[in-house]
Design an enzyme around this catalytic site. Structure first.
Site, PDB file in Angstrom:
ATOM      1  CB  THR A  95     -50.450  -6.678  24.195  1.00 10.45           C
ATOM      2  OG1 THR A  95     -49.593  -5.697  24.786  1.00 10.45           O
ATOM      3  CG2 THR A  95     -51.897  -6.238  24.310  1.00 10.45           C
ATOM      4  CG  ASP A 139     -48.115  -2.979  12.437  1.00  8.81           C
ATOM      5  OD1 ASP A 139     -48.864  -3.065  13.428  1.00  8.81           O
ATOM      6  OD2 ASP A 139     -46.883  -3.209  12.524  1.00  8.81           O
ATOM      7  CB  ILE A 175     -53.530  -4.315  28.039  1.00  9.69           C
ATOM      8  CG1 ILE A 175     -54.244  -3.038  28.515  1.00  9.69           C
ATOM      9  CG2 ILE A 175     -54.427  -5.144  27.131  1.00  9.69           C
ATOM     10  CD1 ILE A 175     -55.467  -3.252  29.360  1.00  9.69           C
ATOM     11  CE  LYS A 219     -48.427   5.452  25.082  1.00  9.72           C
ATOM     12  NZ  LYS A 219     -49.309   5.222  23.925  1.00  9.72           N
ATOM     13  CE1 TYR A 239     -45.519   3.643  26.218  1.00 10.84           C
ATOM     14  CE2 TYR A 239     -46.059   3.543  28.548  1.00 10.84           C
ATOM     15  CZ  TYR A 239     -46.392   3.284  27.226  1.00 10.84           C
ATOM     16  OH  TYR A 239     -47.586   2.682  26.930  1.00 10.84           O
ATOM     17  CG  ASN A 297     -52.776   0.989  19.024  1.00  7.81           C
ATOM     18  OD1 ASN A 297     -52.916   0.929  20.244  1.00  7.81           O
ATOM     19  ND2 ASN A 297     -52.210   0.019  18.316  1.00  7.81           N
TER      20      ASN A 297
HETATM   21  N1  LIG Z   1     -50.116  -3.414  26.583  1.00  8.96           N
HETATM   22  C1  LIG Z   1     -50.237  -2.565  27.587  1.00  8.96           C
HETATM   23  O1  LIG Z   1     -50.241  -2.935  28.770  1.00  8.96           O
HETATM   24  C2  LIG Z   1     -50.427  -1.096  27.322  1.00  8.96           C
HETATM   25  C3  LIG Z   1     -50.719  -0.254  28.398  1.00  8.96           C
HETATM   26  C4  LIG Z   1     -50.897   1.096  28.172  1.00  8.96           C
HETATM   27  C5  LIG Z   1     -50.799   1.599  26.880  1.00  8.96           C
HETATM   28  N2  LIG Z   1     -50.505   0.764  25.861  1.00  8.96           N
HETATM   29  C6  LIG Z   1     -50.393   1.353  24.519  1.00  8.96           C
HETATM   30  O2  LIG Z   1     -51.199   0.651  23.588  1.00  8.96           O
HETATM   31  C7  LIG Z   1     -50.621   0.748  22.284  1.00  8.96           C
HETATM   32  C8  LIG Z   1     -50.501  -0.623  21.670  1.00  8.96           C
HETATM   33  O3  LIG Z   1     -49.719  -1.436  22.518  1.00  8.96           O
HETATM   34  P1  LIG Z   1     -49.766  -3.032  22.431  1.00  8.96           P
HETATM   35  O4  LIG Z   1     -49.553  -3.507  23.820  1.00  8.96           O
HETATM   36  O5  LIG Z   1     -50.963  -3.490  21.684  1.00  8.96           O
HETATM   37  O6  LIG Z   1     -48.433  -3.340  21.587  1.00  8.96           O
HETATM   38  P2  LIG Z   1     -48.003  -4.664  20.790  1.00  8.96           P
HETATM   39  O7  LIG Z   1     -46.538  -4.769  21.010  1.00  8.96           O
HETATM   40  O8  LIG Z   1     -48.866  -5.819  21.129  1.00  8.96           O
HETATM   41  O9  LIG Z   1     -48.276  -4.259  19.271  1.00  8.96           O
HETATM   42  C9  LIG Z   1     -47.635  -3.172  18.758  1.00  8.96           C
HETATM   43  C10 LIG Z   1     -47.845  -3.065  17.231  1.00  8.96           C
HETATM   44  O10 LIG Z   1     -47.213  -1.832  16.860  1.00  8.96           O
HETATM   45  C11 LIG Z   1     -46.486  -2.042  15.669  1.00  8.96           C
HETATM   46  N3  LIG Z   1     -45.452  -1.021  15.594  1.00  8.96           N
HETATM   47  C12 LIG Z   1     -44.260  -0.986  16.252  1.00  8.96           C
HETATM   48  N4  LIG Z   1     -43.576   0.115  15.901  1.00  8.96           N
HETATM   49  C13 LIG Z   1     -44.340   0.795  15.021  1.00  8.96           C
HETATM   50  C14 LIG Z   1     -44.174   1.996  14.307  1.00  8.96           C
HETATM   51  N5  LIG Z   1     -43.040   2.722  14.400  1.00  8.96           N
HETATM   52  N6  LIG Z   1     -45.163   2.413  13.479  1.00  8.96           N
HETATM   53  C15 LIG Z   1     -46.285   1.678  13.340  1.00  8.96           C
HETATM   54  N7  LIG Z   1     -46.510   0.521  13.987  1.00  8.96           N
HETATM   55  C16 LIG Z   1     -45.539   0.083  14.821  1.00  8.96           C
HETATM   56  C17 LIG Z   1     -45.951  -3.455  15.812  1.00  8.96           C
HETATM   57  O11 LIG Z   1     -45.533  -3.976  14.563  1.00  8.96           O
HETATM   58  C18 LIG Z   1     -47.161  -4.172  16.421  1.00  8.96           C
HETATM   59  O12 LIG Z   1     -48.023  -4.649  15.413  1.00  8.96           O
HETATM   60  C19 LIG Z   1     -49.297   1.500  22.464  1.00  8.96           C
HETATM   61  O13 LIG Z   1     -49.487   2.879  22.214  1.00  8.96           O
HETATM   62  C20 LIG Z   1     -48.990   1.294  23.943  1.00  8.96           C
HETATM   63  O14 LIG Z   1     -48.167   2.316  24.458  1.00  8.96           O
HETATM   64  C21 LIG Z   1     -50.317  -0.572  26.026  1.00  8.96           C
END
Ligand SMILES: NC(=O)c1ccc[n+]([C@@H]2O[C@H](COP(=O)([O-])OP(=O)(O)OC[C@H]3O[C@@H](n4cnc5c(N)ncnc54)[C@H](O)[C@@H]3O)[C@@H](O)[C@H]2O)c1
Length: 247
Positions: free
Chosen positions: A190, A36, A188, A159, A155, A89
């Site tokens: 988060t 991270d 999701i 993606k 975005y 991720n």
């Molecule tokens: N939450 C949703 O609804 C959703 C939907 C579709 C896709 N996604 C994808 O799932 C993945 C995770 O999303 P999430 O909702 O768990 O996010 P989150 O915000 O809960 O967590 C993101 C994590 O990424 C870390 N991070 C941020 N910038 C970074 C970087 N440059 N390098 C490494 N780590 C970094 C942060 O410190 C954090 O720990 C992402 O690729 C997101 O696009 C999420």
């Protein structure tokens, strides 16, 4: 156990989906490299894994930084002797806005972490898996990589690129025993979603046929399946986990 004697790498594993995937893989027997940019959050994921009886180690890496990303595979080998599984991720969105208001900085930030980051990670992982003759990768995409994303154009473009990388790299390496798949989450619960305006979040849940947001653990379940031997004839797939949204 599903991943006994295997070693996994998960990027952006300090929170949300990445943390849930790390916990799930560790519970199924994998030693996990947690990566991270937020060192405190990453260390907390390691502590949670260890408290549950699993094995993990933390390594700082900004997903957009080639040197930091390239250091992850060697760190896995140093820490646990090998690398079998990788979950790319890391991905960032920006606040929703019309395309004409997107700044070059908005564009670069999103593309650099989400698309360049996945590309860099894949390069180093595939190089290692080719020399090893095995390996399984899951990229975390999004419904934004499958259909239109009004107000989220950088975005969506990033993606769609992640989906293209998944299918292309899967075909390039299918004969070599290396599988590459993607999970496409819908909305999701988060922090990424929590940062959106309340109106937008309520709107997401109402539009989902199951009438609820998904859980990070549900993404972890799908990811674990695709990484595992249970998916041994599956490569180049983009698995939607979205409560029926795109059905
Ligand atoms: N939450 C949703 O609804 C959703 C939907 C579709 C896709 N996604 C994808 O799932 C993945 C995770 O999303 P999430 O909702 O768990 O996010 P989150 O915000 O809960 O967590 C993101 C994590 O990424 C870390 N991070 C941020 N910038 C970074 C970087 N440059 N390098 C490494 N780590 C970094 C942060 O410190 C954090 O720990 C992402 O690729 C997101 O696009 C999420």
């Amino acid at each position: 156990m599903l991943f006994e004697n295997q070693v996994a790498l998960v990027t952006a594993a300090g929170a949300g989906i990445g943390r849930a995937i790390s916990l799930r893989l560790a519970a199924d027997g994998a030693a996990v490299i947690v990566s991270d940019v937020n060192d405190e959050a990453g260390a907390e994921t390691v502590s949670l894994i260890e408290a549950a009886g699993g094995r993990a180690a933390y390594k700082h890496a900004n997903a957009a930084d080639a040197d930091e990303v390239n250091a992850l595979v060697p760190f896995a080998v140093e820490s646990f002797g090998r690398l079998d599984l990788a979950v790319n991720n890391a991905g960032l969105g920006a606040m929703p806005k019309p395309v004409q208001d997107v700044t070059p900085e908005d564009w670069d930030r999103t593309i650099n972490v989400t698309l360049r980051g996945t590309f860099l990670a894949l390069q180093s992982q595939v190089a290692h898996f080719v020399s090893q003759g095995s390996g399984s990768i899951v990229n975390i995409a999004s419904l934004a990589g499958i259909s239109a994303t009004p107000q989220l154009t950088p975005y969506g473009a990033a993606k769609h690129g992640v989906v293209s990388l998944t299918t292309s790299v899967a075909k390039e390496n299918a004969e070599l025993g290396i599988r590459v798949n993607a999970v496409a989450p819908g909305a999701i619960e988060t922090a990424a979603l929590a940062s959106l305006p309340e109106e937008a979040r309520a709107g997401y849940a109402a539009e989902i046929p199951m009438k609820r947001l998904g859980k990070a653990e549900e993404i972890a379940d799908a990811t674990a399946f695709l990484l595992s031997k249970q998916a041994s004839f599956i490569t180049g797939v983009v698995l939607r986990v979205d409560g029926g949204t795109e059905a």
